[in-house]
Design a protein around this motif. Structure first.
Motif, short mmCIF file in Angstrom:
data_model
loop_
_atom_site.label_atom_id
_atom_site.label_comp_id
_atom_site.label_asym_id
_atom_site.label_seq_id
_atom_site.Cartn_x
_atom_site.Cartn_y
_atom_site.Cartn_z
N ARG A 83 1.83 -11.36 1.77
CA ARG A 83 1.97 -10.18 0.91
C ARG A 83 1.68 -8.94 1.76
O ARG A 83 0.61 -8.32 1.67
N TYR A 84 2.65 -8.59 2.58
CA TYR A 84 2.42 -7.50 3.55
C TYR A 84 2.46 -6.13 2.88
O TYR A 84 1.89 -5.17 3.41
N GLY A 85 3.10 -6.02 1.73
CA GLY A 85 3.02 -4.77 0.99
C GLY A 85 1.59 -4.51 0.54
O GLY A 85 1.06 -3.39 0.70
N SER A 86 0.95 -5.53 0.01
CA SER A 86 -0.45 -5.39 -0.42
C SER A 86 -1.36 -5.17 0.78
O SER A 86 -2.32 -4.39 0.71
N LEU A 87 -1.06 -5.86 1.89
CA LEU A 87 -1.89 -5.69 3.09
C LEU A 87 -1.78 -4.26 3.61
O LEU A 87 -2.80 -3.63 3.96
N LEU A 88 -0.56 -3.72 3.69
CA LEU A 88 -0.40 -2.35 4.18
C LEU A 88 -1.03 -1.35 3.23
O LEU A 88 -1.59 -0.33 3.68
N SER A 89 -0.97 -1.60 1.94
CA SER A 89 -1.63 -0.71 0.99
C SER A 89 -3.13 -0.67 1.24
O SER A 89 -3.76 0.40 1.21
N LEU A 90 -3.71 -1.87 1.51
CA LEU A 90 -5.14 -1.93 1.81
C LEU A 90 -5.46 -1.23 3.13
O LEU A 90 -6.42 -0.45 3.21
N LEU A 91 -4.66 -1.50 4.16
CA LEU A 91 -4.89 -0.85 5.45
C LEU A 91 -4.74 0.66 5.34
O LEU A 91 -5.55 1.42 5.90
N ASN A 92 -3.72 1.12 4.61
CA ASN A 92 -3.52 2.57 4.46
C ASN A 92 -4.70 3.21 3.75
O ASN A 92 -5.16 4.29 4.12
N CYS A 93 -5.20 2.53 2.73
CA CYS A 93 -6.34 3.07 1.99
C CYS A 93 -7.57 3.18 2.88
O CYS A 93 -8.29 4.19 2.85
N GLU A 94 -7.84 2.12 3.68
CA GLU A 94 -9.01 2.14 4.55
C GLU A 94 -8.86 3.14 5.68
O GLU A 94 -9.82 3.84 6.04
N LEU A 95 -7.68 3.24 6.26
CA LEU A 95 -7.46 4.23 7.32
C LEU A 95 -7.61 5.64 6.79
O LEU A 95 -8.21 6.51 7.46
N ALA A 96 -7.08 5.89 5.61
CA ALA A 96 -7.18 7.23 5.04
C ALA A 96 -8.62 7.60 4.71
O ALA A 96 -9.01 8.77 4.86
N SER A 97 -9.41 6.62 4.29
CA SER A 97 -10.80 6.92 3.96
C SER A 97 -11.68 7.01 5.20
O SER A 97 -12.83 7.45 5.09
N HIS A 98 -11.15 6.60 6.36
CA HIS A 98 -11.94 6.67 7.60
C HIS A 98 -11.23 7.53 8.65
O HIS A 98 -11.39 7.30 9.86
N LEU A 99 -10.49 8.52 8.22
CA LEU A 99 -9.80 9.37 9.19
C LEU A 99 -10.79 10.14 10.06
O LEU A 99 -10.65 10.20 11.28
N VAL A 100 -11.79 10.72 9.42
CA VAL A 100 -12.76 11.53 10.16
C VAL A 100 -13.83 10.62 10.73
O VAL A 100 -14.40 9.79 10.01
N ASP A 101 -14.08 10.76 12.04
CA ASP A 101 -15.10 9.95 12.70
C ASP A 101 -16.46 10.62 12.49
O ASP A 101 -16.73 11.70 13.02
N VAL A 102 -17.30 9.96 11.70
CA VAL A 102 -18.63 10.49 11.42
C VAL A 102 -19.61 9.80 12.36
O VAL A 102 -20.32 8.87 12.00
N SER A 103 -19.64 10.24 13.62
CA SER A 103 -20.56 9.65 14.60
C SER A 103 -21.96 10.15 14.34
O SER A 103 -22.17 11.30 13.91
#
Length: 895
Positions: free
Chosen positions: A686-706
């Motif tokens: 289910r690569y549509g669901s996988l990409l939706s999950l990856l997109n959500c996680e990438l978008a929520s971690h765009l800014v690097d909070v070191s």
């Protein structure tokens, strides 16, 4: 050291033999005289023997020393070898002991027909821990049971219930005096199950047929008990030396064994005694009935002493019963219908006594029963002197008449005769159940018009009585105590199974029997379910309707089996997830009606999802993702669950496996475990669901909070965790992109196209570029960061593009729209820092042309800043007003 000491002694002796006290040459010194120093002769001869010169003495000393060393070493090596062998033997013994104890979990159980006392004697023993644990592998016994389960439906070539119970009997230890009583009771139950399957597979699976199976089992077990007792007594020489006993397979052989068994308990008198002969005869006849063999009873009557007067009804009834038994080629009146027999009559279940015995014979038996009973009562009332043999004769004669005439139940005394001696033949709970089921099967309203109690009602009343007595009556423990009964639960469970109280029996066994009890209850329940034996307690309680009552009973049985399977499989699922799956696919479907089916219901699939998430055994159960993005699944239909192929593919189609994996991913995503969800989505394809999950996680971690220098330890720890999560999802996305999206039209691209989710792939690549953009911003590479964000065409480059860019923003994926305020703010920071750096470089020895180019660039940056402020105002970002204020403030500073 020894050689050195002996050499020194020899040198001193040689010197004193050649020189005097002052160095003068003298003759040989005489030992023991005053001529020079003397050496005791004992010292000289101890290591040197009769040596006469130095070389000879040195050689002798060296030889003695080598022999001594070799002897010492040889003994040391022998001792060491013996110690190693002994230690190895003890280690092997401990391993064997551990394996044995693993199979001997729990305590003892009731003796049943093997008990010779009137009440149960339950030997006590210590109860050990569970047979399973979450961290250990399956025991050999558990693996043997798992092999039985793997051949039950929905296996490709499933075994029949009869084959399954035969397999179970084959792995159980043979009956012997040394067999642990828990395993003995388990084997007895397996044999009962075997007989029940035989009796119910060729006719209706009804309570009367199951009662007949219990009668057959109890008679057969009692026969084996008597044969075992007689065999051991004969080996001990109790019958005037060892005798060659006839085979008990024949009726005459069984009659001989029964007569010897009676003589063991009724020792012969010192002189011939007719009372003793009669007592022996009637005891033997009763035991023939207890073993279900009418032919043996007839032979016993025919061989009776001539001085004993036997009432004619006995000859008549046993002749009729023996003829019926012989006509069916059976060893017992409770013969098992067998389709393999050449006699077509064996396809029918055994008839009741009323159908075998003529009415005239039965009437004569009833009259004889009351006559003997009245005579025994009269003797007791008038205190007539009686002997023990006479009491025994009356007891067994009345018991035999009670079984044959069905005039009164053997298990209870009537109000007119509360002290009938016939009831004294009841010695064990098995005797009691045998007599109760005998009456239930043979005395029915269809055969006895004056009787209103059916077989079903008899069985139901027996089950209610056993439950009324409760576990403490059988186990010998207080119900309120938490102690584990020494029988492992079998003292109460086995009588319940005989009385068709299956639900209570299996529940009690699983609850009090620890790991061994749970193992036994689970596998008995599975075989019974597939054999069509109901797993509920048989009763006749009124209900709103017959259909709803049956439906409720079926549901309770399936619920019990589901609990047993889930509890048992959970005990070892971490150590062996494949075997746990073998059990879960056989969970009954609560929504289905009737008997077991080969289909796997939704409840089983739900438990399989739980197994996946709790064990994380994705590869053994579902395989792995190949290099092209497809799941490596089983394609060989001849594969077995024990093969190296994914276990789920043995029972499910590829589409079903994908559905289960996807549902499991949704379940774990709901619990917040996003990493496992991503892996399961990939396995499910289910690569549509996988990409939706990856997109959500990438978008929520765009800014690097070191983690920075400011803030408390808790804040820094949170920042470090967020930075690690960002790194994890960034690396996972890069890996996925390099494998499945960077090489043209791959399997993943085809799946996305088929699902209509190609836009998710575009969003994914855009987010990957944005991750690089924010990395450059973090490293303060402002020009490179601006070049990248400008090339992504998310922001307007001129006034004429404003409307089109606003429309394009509203077409972006929601995850991008939710994170766009970070993109806009970072973009303005890029413009601001470039403007500040360029502005600070003016007037530092620049040429006129360079200064002009710098001014031109500053104007471009200010222009792009104004466009960005206008664009942000038009798109209405989902952020706080502080972000818009910061953007406007930085644009104002660009002057």
């Amino acid at each position: 050291r020894e050689l050195e000491l002996r050499t020194n002694v020899t040198a001193n002796v040689g010197q004193r033999m050649t020189t005097g006290s002052f160095g003068r040459a003298e003759g040989p010194a005489r030992i023991g005289t005053g001529g020079g120093s003397s050496i005791p002769s004992s010292h000289l001869s101890s290591g040197l023997g009769d040596a006469r010169d130095v070389n000879h003495m040195l050689n002798a000393s060296y030889s003695n020393l080598i022999n001594h060393i070799l002897s010492s070493q040889r003994q040391a090596v022998t001792d060491t070898a013996q110690s190693i062998v002994h230690r190895k033997i003890m280690d092997d013994f401990q391993i064997e002991k551990q394996l044995l104890l693993q199979d001997l979990k729990g305590g003892k159980t009731l003796g049943g027909a093997f008990s010779s006392t009137q009440t149960h004697h339950i030997p006590s023993t210590h109860h050990t821990h569970s047979v399973h644990s979450h961290s250990t592998a399956l025991s050999p016994s558990a693996l043997q049971h798992a092999a039985i389960v793997s051949n039950l439906p929905p296996a490709h070539r499933p075994h029949t219930p009869y084959q399954a119970v035969q397999h179970l009997l084959s792995i159980l230890p043979p009956s012997s005096p040394d067999t642990d009583t828990i395993h003995q009771a388990y084997a007895n139950t397996a044999d009962l199950l075997n007989v029940t399957i035989h009796h119910t597979s060729h006719s209706n699976n009804t309570p009367p047929q199951r009662a007949l199976a219990a009668l057959s089992h109890l008679a057969d077990q009692y026969r084996h008990h008597i044969l075992s007792k007689v065999h051991h007594a004969n080996m001990a020489g109790r019958f005037h030396g060892q005798q060659t006993l006839p085979s008990a397979d024949s009726a005459s052989g069984l009659a001989t064994h029964l007569a010897l068994f009676v003589n063991m308990h009724l020792p012969p008198p010192s002189s011939p005694n007719a009372d003793h002969d009669r007592a022996t005869l009637w005891a033997t006849i009763y035991y023939c009935l207890r073993c279900g063999d009418a032919c043996a009873a007839l032979i016993t009557l025919q061989n009776a002493p001539s001085n004993i007067a036997i009432p004619q009804p006995f000859h008549t009834v046993f002749t009729q019963l023996a003829n019926y038994q012989t006509s069916h080629d059976a060893k017992s009146l409770f013969f098992t219908p067998s389709p393999s027999s050449s006699n077509n009559n064996t396809h029918q279940p055994p008839a009741s006594l009323a159908a075998i015995i003529s009415p005239q014979t039965r009437i004569a038996l009833v009259e004889l029963y009351h006559t003997v009973k009245t005579r025994s009562r009269s003797t007791t009332d008038h205190n007539t002197a009686t002997n023990e043999d006479n009491d025994t004769e009356i007891m067994f004669q009345l018991a035999s008449l009670a079984l044959l005439s069905l005039a009164e139940p053997l298990t209870s005394s009537s109000s007119n005769s509360p002290s009938s001696p016939a009831a004294n033949v009841i010695q064990t709970i098995e005797d009691y159940i045998f007599a109760s089921l005998w009456m239930a099967y043979h005395q029915t309203p269809s055969n006895f018009p004056n009787t209103t109690t059916s077989c079903e009602e008899h069985v139901a009343q027996l089950g209610q009585l056993l439950q009324h007595w409760g576990p403490s009556y059988f186990e010998g423990t207080d119900d309120s105590s938490n102690s584990v009964p020494s029988s492992g639960g079998w003292a109460y469970a086995f009588p319940l199974l005989l009385a068709q109280q299956y639900n209570t029996a299996l529940t009690h066994l699983a609850e009090v029997g620890s790991g061994t009890g749970l193992l036994q209850a689970t596998h008995l329940g599975l075989i019974m379910y597939h054999a069509g034996i109901p797993l509920y307690d048989f009763n006749l309680q009124p209900s709103q309707s017959e259909e709803s009552k049956q439906s409720d009973k079926d549901a309770s049985g399936k619920q019990l089996l589901s609990k047993l399977i889930v509890s048992y499989a959970s005990a070892f699922q971490t150590a062996d997830p494949k075997t746990a799956l073998e059990y879960l696919v056989r969970l009954p479907d609560p929504t289905s009606t009737g008997t077991a089916t080969a289909s796997i219901g939704q409840f089983a699939k739900k438990q399989i999802r739980r197994l996946l998430l709790e064990t994380r055994a994705f590869e053994p159960l579902a395989g792995k993702v190949s290099s092209n993005g497809s799941r490596e699944s089983a394609t060989d239909t001849s594969a077995t669950p024990s093969s190296s192929l994914p276990a789920m593919d043995y029972y499910f189609s590829s589409a079903e496996v994908s559905s289960i994996l996807a549902d499991a991913a949704v379940d774990t995503l709901r619990e917040g475990n996003k990493a496992d969800a991503a892996e399961l989505f990939a396995l499910a394809g289910r690569y549509g669901s996988l990409l939706s999950l990856l997109n959500c996680e990438l978008a929520s971690h765009l800014v690097d909070v070191s983690p920075g220098e400011g803030g408390g330890s808790g804040e820094q720890l949170q920042q470090q965790q967020e930075s690690e999560e960002r790194r994890f999802w960034r690396n996972a996305a890069l890996h996925f992109h390099s494998l499945h999206l960077a090489h043209g039209r791959t399997h993943v691209v085809e799946v996305l196209e088929k699902e209509g989710n190609l836009a998710l792939g575009n969003t994914f690549q855009l987010l990957m570029n944005l991750m690089v953009f924010f990395d450059r911003c973090r490293d303060q590479h402002w020009e490179d960061a601006w070049t990248l964000i400008d090339s992504l065409l998310l922001l307007p480059q001129a006034e004429v593009e404003m409307t089109r860019k606003v429309e394009a923003f509203h077409c972006l994926d929601n995850v991008l729209q939710h994170s766009f305020h970070h993109i806009a703010l970072a973009s303005m920071e890029c413009l601001y820092h470039q403007h500040s750096n360029l502005k600070s470089s003016l007037g530092r020895g620049q040429s006129a042309s360079a200064a002009g180019a710098t001014e031109q660039r500053l104007m471009e940056l200010r222009g792009r800043g104004r466009l960005l402020v206008t664009f942000v105002g038009l798109i209405q970002m989902r952020s706080s007003t502080d972000t818009n204020a910061r953007i406007a403030r930085m644009e104002a500073y660009m002057m």
